[in-house]
Design an enzyme around this catalytic site. Sequence first.
Site, PDB file in Angstrom:
ATOM      1  N   CYS A 231       0.864  -1.180   0.000  1.00 20.35           N
ATOM      2  CA  CYS A 231       0.000   0.000   0.000  1.00 20.35           C
ATOM      3  C   CYS A 231       0.903   1.233   0.000  1.00 20.35           C
ATOM      4  CB  CYS A 231      -0.977  -0.018   1.169  1.00 20.35           C
ATOM      5  SG  CYS A 231      -0.236   0.251   2.796  1.00 20.35           S
ATOM      6  N   GLY A 233       1.757   3.726   2.849  1.00 22.45           N
ATOM      7  CA  GLY A 233       2.665   3.931   3.972  1.00 22.45           C
ATOM      8  C   GLY A 233       2.874   2.724   4.846  1.00 22.45           C
ATOM      9  N   ARG A 237      -3.757  -0.381   5.177  1.00 20.08           N
ATOM     10  CA  ARG A 237      -4.288  -1.440   4.323  1.00 20.08           C
ATOM     11  C   ARG A 237      -3.372  -2.668   4.234  1.00 20.08           C
ATOM     12  NH1 ARG A 237      -5.245   2.487  -0.660  1.00 20.08           N
ATOM     13  NH2 ARG A 237      -3.526   3.498   0.481  1.00 20.08           N
ATOM     14  N   ASP A 340      -7.989   4.217   0.493  1.00 17.33           N
ATOM     15  CA  ASP A 340      -7.242   4.413   1.726  1.00 17.33           C
ATOM     16  C   ASP A 340      -8.185   4.906   2.823  1.00 17.33           C
ATOM     17  OD1 ASP A 340      -5.364   4.910   3.669  1.00 17.33           O
ATOM     18  OD2 ASP A 340      -4.065   6.132   2.400  1.00 17.33           O
TER      19      ASP A 340
END
Length: 369
Positions: A231, A233, A237, A340
Amino acid sequence: MLDLTGHAPDALPTADALRAGGVVALPTDTVYALACRADLPRALDTLWSIKGEARRSALAWHLGSTEQLTSVIAPTTPMHRRVVAHADALPLTLALDPDTSIDAHRARQRVGIAPGVIDEDNRLLLRTPASELARAVITTAGGPVVMAAALPAGAEPPDTPTSAHTADLLAQIDPDGRVAVALHEDSHEPARAASTLIELGAGDAWRVLRPGAATDSQLERVMHRTILFVCTGNTCRSPMAEAIARHELSDEQRAYTRVLSAGAFAAPGAPATPEALEALREMGITLRDHASTPLTRELLERADVIYAMTEPHLLAALDIDPAARDRIALLDPDGDDVPDPIGHPMDVYRATAHTIHAMIRARLAEDPA
């Protein structure tokens, strides 16, 4: 019925020599080797006479493809099936422990290999070489083939295995000209080290009996299937996906599957968000000690399959490692992005976690290995 003949693109001069009980010399992916038919005692006598070794150690039965290897071993566990499937890509020799449910002794008997030729301490030794030339020799031999390093006892492989060098080597170990055919391939450079010997034990057990040409990273890739989630950062997720996927794996699958996550634009060391942890907790899933990991080429190279949350994540991964193209896909089987949830209320995190859960179940059903 074991098909050990196969078909080579062109008839090699080795075929008649091997069928007649002769010994041939050729480069492989590991060392320059002496090869002969394993079911012909006269051929085995000649091979050991050339090597000048009184004590006959077990030799590996060489097979021309993983399909042939599978027909002999008939692996019954996921780990063993995985090892066999990769046996032609790495310099591996497989030693079958008698405690396994694999019964290759019957296969040995069916092709006429006598006891003691390919078994040591009741372990059968088998190998599928990566070298196309070696495979061509095997497939034209008309029967089971064994190989031994074309070296005097205790000698080290040459640093420069060119045709001239191997000719000198053969002259040293075979002054009487007992090698029927000597093949050379100047464009091919063997590893100049013996294959790595891997024991397959009961259940999914395995261990290295003898280090060799296969590196630790190569063994890691074979012995462990790695799933990687990507994902932005690596705090929402992909950590949720990592924990959910690990939860969904069976006990058997967990023994050989590693689940990892990373962020295409992550800083290292950040924890998962409290909302992500709570969403998982409500599903009965725990994610402990998570620290965000930036996506790297090394991670991508290690992964057998990579699932990206969005198209930009997928493209970012391919910018890092274009070779990952055949192993990466969006997590959503329908090809949509997973939005997100960062900055949104808890109900969005819950919905995202359940969406990821459904997608992972679908993906694991597609590829349950």
